[in-house]
Design a protein around this motif. Sequence first.
Motif, PDB file in Angstrom:
ATOM      1  N   GLU A   1       4.784   5.073   2.786  1.00  0.00           N
ATOM      2  CA  GLU A   1       5.189   6.576   3.001  1.00  0.00           C
ATOM      3  C   GLU A   1       5.745   6.042   4.615  1.00  0.00           C
ATOM      4  OE1 GLU A   1       2.434  10.206   3.798  1.00  0.00           O
ATOM      5  OE2 GLU A   1       1.481   8.988   2.718  1.00  0.00           O
ATOM      6  N   LYS A   2       5.114   5.428   5.342  1.00  0.00           N
ATOM      7  CA  LYS A   2       5.992   5.829   6.788  1.00  0.00           C
ATOM      8  C   LYS A   2       6.732   5.129   7.284  1.00  0.00           C
ATOM      9  CE  LYS A   2       4.366   2.820  10.531  1.00  0.00           C
ATOM     10  NZ  LYS A   2       3.085   1.154  11.334  1.00  0.00           N
TER      11      LYS A   2
ATOM     12  N   SER B   1       0.548  -1.371   0.191  1.00  0.00           N
ATOM     13  CA  SER B   1      -0.158   0.238   0.346  1.00  0.00           C
ATOM     14  C   SER B   1       0.727   1.043  -0.253  1.00  0.00           C
ATOM     15  CB  SER B   1      -0.688  -0.050   0.719  1.00  0.00           C
ATOM     16  OG  SER B   1      -0.229   0.047   2.805  1.00  0.00           O
TER      17      SER B   1
ATOM     18  N   GLU C   1       0.024   3.878   1.461  1.00  0.00           N
ATOM     19  CA  GLU C   1       0.774   4.000   2.769  1.00  0.00           C
ATOM     20  C   GLU C   1       1.708   3.520   3.727  1.00  0.00           C
ATOM     21  OE1 GLU C   1      -2.005   3.196   1.433  1.00  0.00           O
ATOM     22  OE2 GLU C   1      -3.244   4.953   1.879  1.00  0.00           O
ATOM     23  N   SER C   2       2.126   1.919   3.643  1.00  0.00           N
ATOM     24  CA  SER C   2       3.117   1.623   4.426  1.00  0.00           C
ATOM     25  C   SER C   2       4.185   1.972   3.533  1.00  0.00           C
ATOM     26  CB  SER C   2       2.943  -0.032   3.778  1.00  0.00           C
ATOM     27  OG  SER C   2       3.149  -0.384   2.563  1.00  0.00           O
TER      28      SER C   2
END
Length: 488
Positions: free
Chosen positions: A434-435, A429, A431-432
């Motif tokens: 970006e984190k 994802s 999000e993963s």
Amino acid sequence: MALSEWQEKEKNALNCAVDEEGCLLDNLTLELRVHPPEIHIDNAGDPNYTIVTIDSANRPGSLVFVVQHLTDLGLRIHNARISSDGGWFHDMFVVSEINGGKVRNQVKLLSIKQMLNIYMQTEDVVANGDTTDDVDKVATTIFEVSGVDRPGLIADLMQLMTQNGCDVRSAAVWTYRTRVAIVFSVTEKGRPIPDDAKTMRLKEMMGDILFNSQGTHSVHAENLKGIVHYDRRLHQLMLQDDIEDWKVKHRVQKYTKDKESENPSEKSNFNTYRSPKYDKPFIDISHFSHSNYWTVNIKCRDRTKLLLDTVCTLNDMNYDIYHATIDAGSDGYSHQEFFVRPRSGEGEFDEDEALLVKAMLEASIERRFPKGIKVQIRSMDRFGCMATLTRQLFEAGLSITRAKVRTFATSNSSGHTLYIMNAEGGAPSNESIEKALLECGGKAILEATHDGTPLVNSHPFSFKFLQRLPHPSYGGSPESYDAKYGSF
């Protein structure tokens, strides 16, 4: 004598009639001195394209050199007519800038004019047409490695460089099937690694990192000043792996089946996480008995660097191209027809060898398109940046399937383009990713609100996600593309 070898020798012996062993020079060298290559550039004959015509005595590797040079300049080859029979070649290329339009940049035009003629080359010309790239000015140590891919491999190699005081200035990473090939340049205190013993020690440690009982690996190092042709070297590294793999399996049917097999998690995200320009080529190889040529016909979706991929593969497999016709149609597809002969032997047609050539051409075209989320990263040129990024991504359970890293001379910054999947080969994802990047100090930016320059004061680096869209040269509308290939 190959073109590159002849050029290197001729630079240092322009006024000599004998070689280093005291023997008279060959007729071809003398012919090139009397009649150097003629390159004509026509910007008036076509309303949309620049036409480049080349006449020269033929040296082995001349065609690869020309196609590589035009590609390095950031040009797109739309059509070509190639003839190199009888010790002389006459080539015509119809080219444009990568995003369309004629070639009007004076640096690029001069570089094209001088590309084969060492008697008129000047050091003022930027060989790749990019004045922001300093790779032709800085001497570095080049490492070329290949082996079986695994999660964390790139991070381990980059960390090894950093721990030994080496700064990674540029790099290119390709993965394909189970293999990985990496070409990267490093400096130690701004210069190539001065200690040969240290270079050998680094090669040995990289060999330990690459070791895998399931396959072979290779490590090569040399000091170099000038352009590093990453795509060319990566193709050569992976070609040898593919040939050995094909020969071990013996049967092309099993090779093709293995190549196309995908796990279910990949299939559901295949269109989303692979380039929309991906296409399985149609390739046919037959024998033209009248003139004893092998005819190689290729049809696939047109794209930048397609001709480079096919020409390099044929050359590296020791096939000489005598004639060729390259046409990019308005439907977005390219048709390539080559008349070739094996460089050694009588040139008799061999079915098994033809199947091998077909398999290698397919691989060279398909490996250009990695799966993964595309991320662009910009930072100031700082020591250990690549090691930090790759280690953080690995520890977050992510894997790099393709990478391009370069240093920009004018802004003292570096740029990274990464394609990222998860360690199991599935789709991560956003999000993963970006984190993971935020945790090592990154700053997420919006493409529409930022020009891509690094955020010097606030964060070590900035990053953004890039949408993978069809190239503007695609013949249909975005809607028809989505209907046929899926949304990207």
